[in-house]
Design a protein around this motif. Structure first.
Motif: not given
Length: 434
Positions: A373-381
């Motif tokens: 949940d914490q890592q996915l937003p940055g990866f998608l960005a």
């Protein structure tokens, strides 16, 4: 004081040394800590570069030994006949390759420890390095002329201070003079050794050149010793270190050759320019995400650089009248996936003879379910970032073709410009493997 002791069997720690203790008292404490008999003598050296402490009556404060220092310990043997001593000294300093043992890829056992490959991060440069280089060029205009630098001196000094600029032979020569040490650069692909400052200094440092990147070599007590215990400067008289470096690099080259023979010579993924179907980007997946393989990583990184260079040359040669200024603004990208990271590289042609290969960004791939949940937003960005740089790359290629069609500008007059159009895909080997 707390002191770290590096000896032939590994590392030890002294926690109760005092600055008023003498070197003789320190010797006794060390022998007790590493289980040596009182009859055995040792030599203690420290500092940078390490120098022996020969005055046993000197206290540790006067000797310059401070809390947290690392000391090197060498056993001093019993006296031997002069002829045997000379033979022993020659064998120790020259250490033929037969006395060396490859422990694993990038690690060679020597008579004084393990020579290790320390892979450096692709951080391109630092402000300190650029200041040293610029000052070196300013001080010696005859040595570092426009011809030597391949462009006007002022322009080169401006370029080398940019955060994404990379150095090479010119910078190593300046570093050698600045630090007062011989720098030996060993080429993985050919085994050639370039010695900067040869014959001018008493010590050398060793680096390994993969074709686009420099890594360091260090002598450590054991194969698993952390970098804190590395020795990176060596007397030029100690040939065993250079012999070990040659053996280590030979192993890297053999691994690269074996992988090249076993692997499909094609790049993993090639992305094409939709308008003219020319290749514009490449992607390499360097093995499973859980397997450490330095040779595979370095080999694929070199492959990306070479294929991006081929792409730039193909783009240039596609036009009979290429616009040189527009070509300098063309930047193509390559991606490398290795150990749960995506490395984003770029390459551009900055002069008629020089290409600039840069690590632009490192993207972490989410791999921990609990932190998804914490890592996915940055990866998608990061995909927005990739989309942005590829859009700019396409725009620069389109502008090059538009400007080249408008202007009748001659191409570069060098051998590279006459290279026929080629695809990054290499032909399969036709000769059977031996």
């Amino acid at each position: 004081m707390r002191l770290r002791i590096r000896h032939a069997e590994g590392m030890a720690t002294l926690s109760d040394a005092k600055q008023e203790d003498t070197v003789a008292m320190l010797k006794d404490a060390i022998k007790n800590a590493i289980s040596l008999s009182a009859a055995q003598d040792i030599q203690i050296s420290g500092g940078y570069p390490p120098k022996p402490f020969n005055d046993i009556n000197m206290d540790l404060k006067a000797a310059g030994i401070r809390d947290g220092d690392t000391l090197n310990i060498k056993l001093v043997g019993t006296p031997v006949p002069q002829q045997q001593q000379q033979l022993s000294s020659t064998a120790s300093s020259n250490a033929p390759s037969g006395t060396l043992k490859t422990l694993k890829e990038g690690s060679v056992q020597t008579v004084n420890g393990v020579l290790q490959l320390r892979v450096m991060e692709d951080d391109n440069s630092c402000l300190f390095r650029s200041i040293v280089i610029v000052n070196g060029i300013k001080k010696d205009p005859d040595m570092y002329s426009d011809v030597t630098l391949g462009q006007p001196r002022d322009k080169y000094m401006e370029w080398i201070q940019k955060p994404n600029s990379w150095g090479g032979a010119i910078e190593l020569a300046i570093f050698s003079t600045y630090f007062g040490v011989e720098i030996d650069s060993i080429d993985v692909q050919t085994g050639r050794i370039d010695k900067f400052g040869e014959g001018l200094f008493d010590e050398r440092v060793l680096i390994v050149y993969s074709g686009i990147h420099y890594d360091a070599l260090a002598l450590t007590p054991t194969v698993d010793s952390p970098p804190d215990f590395d020795q990176t400067r060596f007397p030029v008289s100690e040939d065993f270190v250079l012999n070990a470096a040659k053996q280590l690099v030979d192993g890297l080259r053999k691994t690269n050759d074996d992988e090249a023979a076993d692997a499909d010579p094609k790049i993993d993924i090639i992305m094409s320019h939709k308008q003219n179907t020319l290749a514009m980007s490449v992607v390499e997946v360097s093995g499973p995400n859980h397997k450490v393989n330095k040779s595979h990583y370095i080999g694929d990184r070199n492959k990306i650089a070479k294929n991006l260079k081929s792409i730039i040359k193909t783009i240039e040669n596609t036009s009979s009248t290429p616009d040189i200024q527009a070509l300098k603004k063309v930047k193509v990208y390559g991606l490398q996936v290795y150990l749960n990271k995506i490395y984003v590289y770029s390459l551009s042609k900055i002069t008629c003879s020089y290409y600039l290969f840069v690590l632009e960004k490192t993207i972490n791939i989410p791999c921990s379910p609990g932190l998804l949940d914490q890592q996915l937003p940055g990866f998608l960005a990061s995909f927005l970032y990739l989309g942005n740089i590829y859009s700019k790359s396409i725009a620069s290629i389109n502008k090059f073709f538009d400007d080249s069609n408008k202007n009748n500008i001659p191409s570069y007059s060098n051998s590279e410009a006459s290279t026929p159009n080629v695809s990054p895909r290499k032909p399969k080997q036709t000769q059977p493997r031996q």
